[in-house]
Design a protein around this motif. Sequence first.
Motif, PDB file in Angstrom:
ATOM      1  N   TYR A 144       0.823  -1.209   0.000  1.00  0.00           N
ATOM      2  CA  TYR A 144       0.000   0.000   0.000  1.00  0.00           C
ATOM      3  C   TYR A 144       0.861   1.266   0.000  1.00  0.00           C
ATOM      4  O   TYR A 144       0.732   2.106  -0.887  1.00  0.00           O
ATOM      5  N   PHE A 148       1.564   4.147  -3.135  1.00  0.00           N
ATOM      6  CA  PHE A 148       1.386   5.591  -2.993  1.00  0.00           C
ATOM      7  C   PHE A 148       2.663   6.339  -3.358  1.00  0.00           C
ATOM      8  O   PHE A 148       2.623   7.368  -4.050  1.00  0.00           O
ATOM      9  N   VAL A 284      -0.071   0.703   8.394  1.00  0.00           N
ATOM     10  CA  VAL A 284      -0.714   1.034   7.116  1.00  0.00           C
ATOM     11  C   VAL A 284      -1.242  -0.239   6.459  1.00  0.00           C
ATOM     12  O   VAL A 284      -2.374  -0.265   5.927  1.00  0.00           O
ATOM     13  N   ALA A 288      -5.149  -0.423   5.906  1.00  0.00           N
ATOM     14  CA  ALA A 288      -5.536  -0.281   4.501  1.00  0.00           C
ATOM     15  C   ALA A 288      -6.118  -1.579   3.955  1.00  0.00           C
ATOM     16  O   ALA A 288      -7.095  -1.556   3.187  1.00  0.00           O
ATOM     17  N   SER A 289      -5.540  -2.711   4.336  1.00  0.00           N
ATOM     18  CA  SER A 289      -6.065  -3.982   3.825  1.00  0.00           C
ATOM     19  C   SER A 289      -7.460  -4.258   4.373  1.00  0.00           C
ATOM     20  O   SER A 289      -8.319  -4.810   3.677  1.00  0.00           O
ATOM     21  N   ASP A 292      -9.777  -1.966   2.410  1.00  0.00           N
ATOM     22  CA  ASP A 292      -9.742  -2.386   1.010  1.00  0.00           C
ATOM     23  C   ASP A 292     -10.627  -3.614   0.814  1.00  0.00           C
ATOM     24  O   ASP A 292     -11.427  -3.690  -0.134  1.00  0.00           O
TER      25      ASP A 292
END
Length: 335
Positions: A144, A148, A284, A288-289, A292
């Motif tokens: 992730y 970015f 993160v 994020a996972s 997501d």
Amino acid sequence: MPGLSVIIVNYKTPQLLTDCLATFFTGNSQVSLEVIVVDNASGDNSQEIVTRAFPLVKWVQMGYNAGFARANNEGIRQATGDVVLLLNSDTLNVDNAIEQCYQQFKASAYIACGVQLLNADGSPQISGNYFMKGGLNYLLPLPYLGSFIKWLGNVVKVEKPNVPDSSALVEVDWINGAFLMVKRTAIDKAGLLDEDFFLYAEEAEWCSRLHKTGKLCIYGQYKVVHLQGESANEAFGSSGKGYYNLYDRKGLQIMLSNFLRIRKQFGIGWFLVQLAFYLMAIPVFFIASFFDNVFRLRNPFANFGMAARFAANVGRIVTFTPRILSNKPYFYKVL
């Protein structure tokens, strides 16, 4: 005295090695060639298989799994050629590329060179690279966060750190270790590969020293197939190509070697910056996972196992940090 010494490190890959040797022991060579296989204590019948098929091969036994740098250094010490080629066992010589490359290279002012590496399907593979300040390209595999950073780099138009495909001569800062041809005179000035490394990143650090003695290039008109990662995956029970696998023992070795290279080539400051990003990538990844997977209507915890393995590997890097920062000789082997 041979003009070219080819050094191949073997570890439990007799079939890959025989396939490789068959592509340049064709009987049509116009070059005085010396082939040295350095075996990292495979403990199998590799020597019998290879030397029976290719009796001209010189077999050197390390006696332990010494990795890439130490094994190649032993091959270089025993080599008698004015030019040395470090060649992976999972490569295939295409249209006599090795000899053609050698002939052009020995007549040039370049001190090291590579060729255009190809995947098995003929698609190009990254063969030459440019140094990026602080080794920041090592942040790209981060889950992730790496995506970015890559997006941000494209927005601000940061130059790519590699040559994705070449069809002619291209000057580079460092060369993929799967095919790295170097003049003996440059090795005498720059020194051998750094034996702190076990596997991965050692050729980049070596090229940083070689680069101080002269220019490096890729001869893109010559092609060699590289079955990327096959030898390491077969030997260490891993999977995946390239350097984006950060989740198993092979991934830990990749991370450790990359951090070692950063410390040696770029210094303590950049090492600590990179470590901060890797530590930041842990939360993160989990957060994020989760979102997501929720967004994609999947199990929100599906990637938590992978995130935990990544976190464990980063934790191991933290334990190595005092030793790496001290920069004292140590064999950084975890595979």
